[in-house]
Design a protein around this motif. Structure first.
Motif, short mmCIF file in Angstrom:
data_model
loop_
_atom_site.label_atom_id
_atom_site.label_comp_id
_atom_site.label_asym_id
_atom_site.label_seq_id
_atom_site.Cartn_x
_atom_site.Cartn_y
_atom_site.Cartn_z
N ILE A 1 0.80 -1.15 0.02
CA ILE A 1 0.00 0.24 0.07
C ILE A 1 0.83 1.35 0.05
O ILE A 1 1.60 1.39 0.79
CB ILE A 1 -1.02 -0.05 1.27
CG1 ILE A 1 -1.66 -1.39 1.35
CG2 ILE A 1 -1.58 1.34 1.11
CD1 ILE A 1 -2.55 -1.45 2.73
N LYS A 2 0.59 2.02 -0.85
CA LYS A 2 1.57 3.51 -0.92
C LYS A 2 0.33 4.43 -0.75
O LYS A 2 -0.59 4.65 -1.31
CB LYS A 2 2.00 3.66 -2.40
CG LYS A 2 3.00 2.91 -2.55
CD LYS A 2 3.62 3.31 -4.17
CE LYS A 2 4.40 2.03 -4.73
NZ LYS A 2 4.90 2.56 -5.97
N ASN A 3 0.52 5.32 0.31
CA ASN A 3 -0.42 6.35 0.72
C ASN A 3 0.29 7.46 1.32
O ASN A 3 1.67 7.55 1.27
CB ASN A 3 -1.61 5.90 1.53
CG ASN A 3 -1.10 5.37 3.01
OD1 ASN A 3 0.11 5.60 3.39
ND2 ASN A 3 -2.09 5.09 3.95
N GLU A 4 -0.22 8.48 1.81
CA GLU A 4 0.63 9.73 2.00
C GLU A 4 1.34 9.55 3.53
O GLU A 4 2.33 10.33 3.67
CB GLU A 4 -0.51 10.91 2.30
CG GLU A 4 -1.54 10.93 3.40
CD GLU A 4 -2.85 10.17 2.87
OE1 GLU A 4 -3.58 9.68 3.61
OE2 GLU A 4 -2.88 10.06 1.75
N ALA A 5 1.02 8.60 4.08
CA ALA A 5 1.85 8.14 5.39
C ALA A 5 3.13 7.19 5.03
O ALA A 5 3.98 7.23 5.77
CB ALA A 5 0.96 7.50 6.36
N GLY A 6 3.18 6.71 3.82
CA GLY A 6 4.47 6.07 3.37
C GLY A 6 3.84 4.72 2.58
O GLY A 6 2.84 4.67 2.07
N GLU A 7 4.77 3.72 2.66
CA GLU A 7 4.57 2.55 1.94
C GLU A 7 4.50 1.50 2.82
O GLU A 7 5.43 1.18 3.73
CB GLU A 7 5.64 2.28 0.87
CG GLU A 7 5.65 3.32 -0.21
CD GLU A 7 6.72 2.79 -1.27
OE1 GLU A 7 7.07 1.50 -1.54
OE2 GLU A 7 7.20 3.81 -2.12
#
Length: 127
Positions: free
Chosen positions: A52-58
């Motif tokens: 998962i890639k999101n604004e918090a990281g991978e």
């Protein structure tokens, strides 16, 4: 329950604030399930490996339990297990961001002039 939609599960596990954001992330190929790009309607099952890639990281996680309802953060953390490599890489990325310090916005804080607007429109394909 044998499976649930991946966009619902990502929302219930609190990786995204809304189900729409989770669905958009799937459409943008930011979610992979067992090394295959996941569409929002893909079924996720216990034991699946997700990236998962999101604004918090991978995040590299393993699905432990299924849920289609959003609960508290404590309940959401019981739905998955993050790999040690993923935790370490996110920690290193956070340290690097901390060392860089704040980014100064100088020229980009002004409003675009007529020439800048024309460049923006030509870049976006608006005429």
């Amino acid at each position: 329950m044998t499976g649930t939609r991946i966009d619902k599960w990502l929302w219930a596990a609190r990786f995204f604030k809304t189900r729409e954001q989770a669905s958009k992330a799937c459409d943008m190929n930011r979610i992979t399930s067992n090394n295959i790009s996941a569409k929002p309607s893909r079924e996720v099952r216990a034991g699946d490996k997700l990236h998962i890639k999101n604004e918090a990281g991978e995040f590299d996680i393993e699905v432990l339990a299924l849920s289609h309802q959003r609960g508290s953060a404590a309940i959401a953390q019981t739905l998955y297990r993050e790999t040690e490599e993923s935790k370490e890489s996110r920690r290193k990325a956070a340290e690097e961001r901390k060392l860089l310090g704040p980014i100064a916005f100088t020229a980009s804080s002004k409003r675009p002039n007529k020439r800048d607007r024309r460049l923006i429109h030509s870049f976006r394909g608006d005429y």
